[in-house]
Design a protein around this motif. Structure first.
Motif, PDB file in Angstrom:
ATOM      1  N   HIS A 120       0.832  -1.205   0.000  1.00 14.04           N
ATOM      2  CA  HIS A 120       0.000   0.000   0.000  1.00 14.04           C
ATOM      3  C   HIS A 120       0.865   1.254   0.000  1.00 14.04           C
ATOM      4  O   HIS A 120       0.636   2.188  -0.788  1.00 14.04           O
ATOM      5  N   LEU A 121       1.879   1.283   0.855  1.00 15.06           N
ATOM      6  CA  LEU A 121       2.748   2.456   0.938  1.00 15.06           C
ATOM      7  C   LEU A 121       3.566   2.633  -0.339  1.00 15.06           C
ATOM      8  O   LEU A 121       3.747   3.757  -0.820  1.00 15.06           O
ATOM      9  N   VAL A 122       4.051   1.549  -0.892  1.00 14.97           N
ATOM     10  CA  VAL A 122       4.806   1.631  -2.141  1.00 14.97           C
ATOM     11  C   VAL A 122       3.922   2.162  -3.265  1.00 14.97           C
ATOM     12  O   VAL A 122       4.352   2.994  -4.076  1.00 14.97           O
ATOM     13  N   ALA A 123       2.665   1.709  -3.306  1.00 16.57           N
ATOM     14  CA  ALA A 123       1.743   2.172  -4.349  1.00 16.57           C
ATOM     15  C   ALA A 123       1.483   3.671  -4.224  1.00 16.57           C
ATOM     16  O   ALA A 123       1.432   4.388  -5.242  1.00 16.57           O
ATOM     17  N   LEU A 124       1.312   4.160  -3.009  1.00 14.09           N
ATOM     18  CA  LEU A 124       1.091   5.593  -2.803  1.00 14.09           C
ATOM     19  C   LEU A 124       2.321   6.394  -3.220  1.00 14.09           C
ATOM     20  O   LEU A 124       2.205   7.463  -3.831  1.00 14.09           O
ATOM     21  N   PHE A 125       3.477   5.887  -2.887  1.00 15.41           N
ATOM     22  CA  PHE A 125       4.732   6.556  -3.250  1.00 15.41           C
ATOM     23  C   PHE A 125       4.900   6.591  -4.762  1.00 15.41           C
ATOM     24  O   PHE A 125       5.229   7.628  -5.352  1.00 15.41           O
ATOM     25  N   ARG A 126       4.669   5.467  -5.428  1.00 12.75           N
ATOM     26  CA  ARG A 126       4.786   5.424  -6.880  1.00 12.75           C
ATOM     27  C   ARG A 126       3.838   6.397  -7.551  1.00 12.75           C
ATOM     28  O   ARG A 126       4.178   7.027  -8.563  1.00 12.75           O
ATOM     29  N   ALA A 127       2.640   6.527  -7.006  1.00  9.91           N
ATOM     30  CA  ALA A 127       1.617   7.365  -7.637  1.00  9.91           C
ATOM     31  C   ALA A 127       1.996   8.837  -7.670  1.00  9.91           C
ATOM     32  O   ALA A 127       1.454   9.605  -8.472  1.00  9.91           O
ATOM     33  N   ASP A 128       2.921   9.254  -6.820  1.00 12.31           N
ATOM     34  CA  ASP A 128       3.349  10.655  -6.796  1.00 12.31           C
ATOM     35  C   ASP A 128       4.270  11.010  -7.955  1.00 12.31           C
ATOM     36  O   ASP A 128       4.492  12.194  -8.227  1.00 12.31           O
ATOM     37  N   TRP A 129       4.828   9.990  -8.630  1.00  8.96           N
ATOM     38  CA  TRP A 129       5.809  10.253  -9.676  1.00  8.96           C
ATOM     39  C   TRP A 129       5.319   9.704 -11.006  1.00  8.96           C
ATOM     40  O   TRP A 129       4.963   8.533 -11.099  1.00  8.96           O
ATOM     41  N   PRO A 130       5.293  10.544 -12.036  1.00  9.28           N
ATOM     42  CA  PRO A 130       4.768  10.116 -13.340  1.00  9.28           C
ATOM     43  C   PRO A 130       5.502   8.912 -13.910  1.00  9.28           C
ATOM     44  O   PRO A 130       6.732   8.820 -13.834  1.00  9.28           O
ATOM     45  N   ALA A 131       4.714   8.003 -14.490  1.00 13.18           N
ATOM     46  CA  ALA A 131       5.288   6.815 -15.105  1.00 13.18           C
ATOM     47  C   ALA A 131       5.469   6.966 -16.606  1.00 13.18           C
ATOM     48  O   ALA A 131       6.182   6.187 -17.226  1.00 13.18           O
ATOM     49  N   ASP A 132       4.806   7.968 -17.192  1.00 11.17           N
ATOM     50  CA  ASP A 132       4.944   8.183 -18.628  1.00 11.17           C
ATOM     51  C   ASP A 132       4.881   9.681 -18.919  1.00 11.17           C
ATOM     52  O   ASP A 132       4.663  10.503 -18.012  1.00 11.17           O
ATOM     53  N   LEU A 133       5.054  10.030 -20.180  1.00 10.42           N
ATOM     54  CA  LEU A 133       5.132  11.440 -20.550  1.00 10.42           C
ATOM     55  C   LEU A 133       3.814  12.164 -20.315  1.00 10.42           C
ATOM     56  O   LEU A 133       3.804  13.325 -19.898  1.00 10.42           O
ATOM     57  N   LYS A 134       2.687  11.505 -20.567  1.00  5.42           N
ATOM     58  CA  LYS A 134       1.396  12.169 -20.344  1.00  5.42           C
ATOM     59  C   LYS A 134       1.217  12.529 -18.875  1.00  5.42           C
ATOM     60  O   LYS A 134       0.792  13.642 -18.538  1.00  5.42           O
ATOM     61  N   LEU A 176      14.801   6.983  -1.180  1.00  8.49           N
ATOM     62  CA  LEU A 176      13.860   5.940  -0.756  1.00  8.49           C
ATOM     63  C   LEU A 176      13.723   4.867  -1.829  1.00  8.49           C
ATOM     64  O   LEU A 176      13.674   3.667  -1.518  1.00  8.49           O
ATOM     65  N   ALA A 177      13.660   5.284  -3.091  1.00  4.33           N
ATOM     66  CA  ALA A 177      13.522   4.325  -4.191  1.00  4.33           C
ATOM     67  C   ALA A 177      14.702   3.368  -4.246  1.00  4.33           C
ATOM     68  O   ALA A 177      14.535   2.168  -4.501  1.00  4.33           O
ATOM     69  N   HIS A 178      15.908   3.874  -4.007  1.00  2.00           N
ATOM     70  CA  HIS A 178      17.089   3.011  -3.977  1.00  2.00           C
ATOM     71  C   HIS A 178      17.058   2.086  -2.756  1.00  2.00           C
ATOM     72  O   HIS A 178      17.341   0.885  -2.866  1.00  2.00           O
ATOM     73  N   ASP A 179      16.711   2.626  -1.604  1.00  2.00           N
ATOM     74  CA  ASP A 179      16.756   1.852  -0.367  1.00  2.00           C
ATOM     75  C   ASP A 179      15.756   0.699  -0.367  1.00  2.00           C
ATOM     76  O   ASP A 179      16.008  -0.353   0.242  1.00  2.00           O
ATOM     77  N   PHE A 180      14.605   0.894  -1.029  1.00  2.00           N
ATOM     78  CA  PHE A 180      13.552  -0.135  -1.001  1.00  2.00           C
ATOM     79  C   PHE A 180      13.288  -0.745  -2.379  1.00  2.00           C
ATOM     80  O   PHE A 180      12.267  -1.405  -2.565  1.00  2.00           O
ATOM     81  N   ASP A 181      14.200  -0.514  -3.314  1.00  3.30           N
ATOM     82  CA  ASP A 181      14.102  -1.115  -4.644  1.00  3.30           C
ATOM     83  C   ASP A 181      12.752  -0.813  -5.299  1.00  3.30           C
ATOM     84  O   ASP A 181      11.956  -1.714  -5.599  1.00  3.30           O
ATOM     85  N   ILE A 182      12.507   0.489  -5.525  1.00  4.87           N
ATOM     86  CA  ILE A 182      11.282   0.936  -6.197  1.00  4.87           C
ATOM     87  C   ILE A 182      11.719   1.721  -7.437  1.00  4.87           C
ATOM     88  O   ILE A 182      11.622   2.952  -7.494  1.00  4.87           O
ATOM     89  N   PRO A 183      12.241   1.040  -8.450  1.00  7.52           N
ATOM     90  CA  PRO A 183      12.881   1.722  -9.577  1.00  7.52           C
ATOM     91  C   PRO A 183      11.936   2.535 -10.449  1.00  7.52           C
ATOM     92  O   PRO A 183      12.374   3.446 -11.153  1.00  7.52           O
ATOM     93  N   GLU A 184      10.631   2.225 -10.406  1.00 11.15           N
ATOM     94  CA  GLU A 184       9.686   2.944 -11.256  1.00 11.15           C
ATOM     95  C   GLU A 184       9.676   4.446 -10.996  1.00 11.15           C
ATOM     96  O   GLU A 184       9.334   5.243 -11.875  1.00 11.15           O
ATOM     97  N   VAL A 185      10.056   4.846  -9.785  1.00 11.93           N
ATOM     98  CA  VAL A 185      10.049   6.255  -9.397  1.00 11.93           C
ATOM     99  C   VAL A 185      11.263   7.003  -9.950  1.00 11.93           C
ATOM    100  O   VAL A 185      11.217   8.223 -10.172  1.00 11.93           O
ATOM    101  N   LEU A 186      12.334   6.287 -10.197  1.00 13.31           N
ATOM    102  CA  LEU A 186      13.625   6.923 -10.469  1.00 13.31           C
ATOM    103  C   LEU A 186      13.661   7.821 -11.711  1.00 13.31           C
ATOM    104  O   LEU A 186      14.198   8.936 -11.631  1.00 13.31           O
ATOM    105  N   PRO A 187      13.164   7.401 -12.870  1.00 12.78           N
ATOM    106  CA  PRO A 187      13.317   8.269 -14.047  1.00 12.78           C
ATOM    107  C   PRO A 187      12.749   9.672 -13.858  1.00 12.78           C
ATOM    108  O   PRO A 187      13.451  10.664 -14.097  1.00 12.78           O
ATOM    109  N   ALA A 188      11.496   9.779 -13.422  1.00 11.88           N
ATOM    110  CA  ALA A 188      10.889  11.102 -13.252  1.00 11.88           C
ATOM    111  C   ALA A 188      11.574  11.892 -12.144  1.00 11.88           C
ATOM    112  O   ALA A 188      11.768  13.110 -12.265  1.00 11.88           O
TER     113      ALA A 188
END
Length: 337
Positions: A120-134, A176-188
């Motif tokens: 749940h927490l990872v999903a909330l964190f991911r949602a704050d950072w865009p996954a695509d250009l739109k 946080l993304a590095h520490d908990f292996d949440i790479p989807e956040v990194l590009p944006a």
């Protein structure tokens, strides 16, 4: 000495958890229920299962078995409250302090295998950072809208700060993304950080009772915030991450002289071709935000004022989106490495 927690000490609880405070004084004790702990965490379930008691279950307190944990009492309380009050951990979308607010809970959720809370927490964190250009463009438009409100309302420093305080901060997110292996956040997050100068330091610009923690005056900070400058917690950026950011900036700026190659063949003839080259050559060679520069240069409003024929206007708009999508893809590949 033990100090019962005022909120999580139930009279019918059948297990006592003790945890140290960060100040190193009294340990905080929580009287809770084995069944509640076991239903959320297989680690706690195993801890209480016979016939092999956990080595930390070695004493009693207030008539119940005492388990001495080694985690900070504040963090333990945060975790336990999610068991008893699922909505106690409230997060605001885009809160720049989200990484700090969820770090301890993520750590304990991982340690005690509370998978639902962790996910749940990872999903909330991911949602704050865009996954695509739109999603990136949508977020940028939201920031621009808030900034326009500040500038049109002749607001003060606090309102200008509110814009920066209402959107995610990249350095703590990368950490946080590095520490908990949440790479989807990194590009944006990396791309946003790469747009900022070292002088745009969040901790240096913070104010206390109206006084800035930097050599700049409040008025200077206000002017920069109203101009749309954002901040990052640069003290959290590692040398490796700083190197990544610098390499990306250099890579991006190397692309600018070659932009004409990406738009080649999109216009019909000499007049439109000359106009296209003129627009591209006005892109600042030192820009750190090529996505924004291209979006602005070929916006519908700008294209309507350019001397392109109707057919070329439509084709250029389509090609520009392809070019920007390609830059986004290149950026993702670069930072995910």
């Amino acid at each position: 000495m033990f100090a019962p927690d005022p909120d999580l000490y139930f009279s019918d609880g059948n297990i006592i958890l003790a945890a140290p405070t960060s100040l190193g004084k009294d340990e905080v004790v929580f009287r809770v229920h084995r069944s509640v702990l076991a239903s959320h965490s297989p680690v706690f379930a195993d801890m209480f299962s016979p016939p092999h008691p956990h080595p930390d279950v070695n004493d009693t307190y207030d008539g119940e078995a005492l388990v001495c944990l080694h985690d900070d009492a504040t963090h333990v309380k945060d975790l336990l409250q999610t068991f008893y009050q699922p909505f106690s951990l409230t997060l605001t979308r885009y809160d720049p302090d989200t990484p700090d607010k969820i770090r301890a809970c993520l750590l304990l959720a991982k340690k005690y295998q509370v998978q639902s809370l962790y996910d749940h927490l990872v999903a909330l964190f991911r949602a704050d950072w865009p996954a695509d250009l739109k999603e990136w463009d949508d977020l940028e438009e939201e920031v621009a809208f808030r900034l326009d409100q500040v500038n049109s309302d002749f607001s003060g420093l606090r309102e200008a700060w509110d814009v920066d305080n209402s959107f995610p901060e990249p350095a703590s997110a990368i950490q946080l993304a590095h520490d908990f292996d949440i790479p989807e956040v990194l590009p944006a997050a990396y791309y946003h950080l790469s747009r900022l100068k070292l002088t745009q330091d969040r901790d240096g610009w913070r104010t206390q009772k109206g006084q800035p923690f930097s050599e700049m005056t409040s008025e200077e900070i206000f002017i920069r915030l109203r101009a749309g400058e954002r901040t990052a917690r640069w003290s959290l950026v590692t040398l490796q991450d700083l190197r990544r950011v610098i390499l990306w900036r250099e890579s991006l700026q190397d692309q600018i002289p070659r932009l004409e190659e990406r738009y080649r063949g999109v216009v019909c003839g000499n007049a439109c071709d000359a106009q296209l080259r003129l627009v591209l050559r006005k892109i600042p060679t030192g820009t750190s935000d090529l996505l924004a520069e291209l979006k602005e240069a070929f916006s519908d409003a700008k294209l309507a004022r350019r001397e392109f024929c109707a057919s070329c206007t439509a084709d250029i708009g389509e090609r520009n989106e392809i070019v920007r999508e390609n830059i986004w893809s290149e950026m993702k590949a670069f930072f995910l490495l």
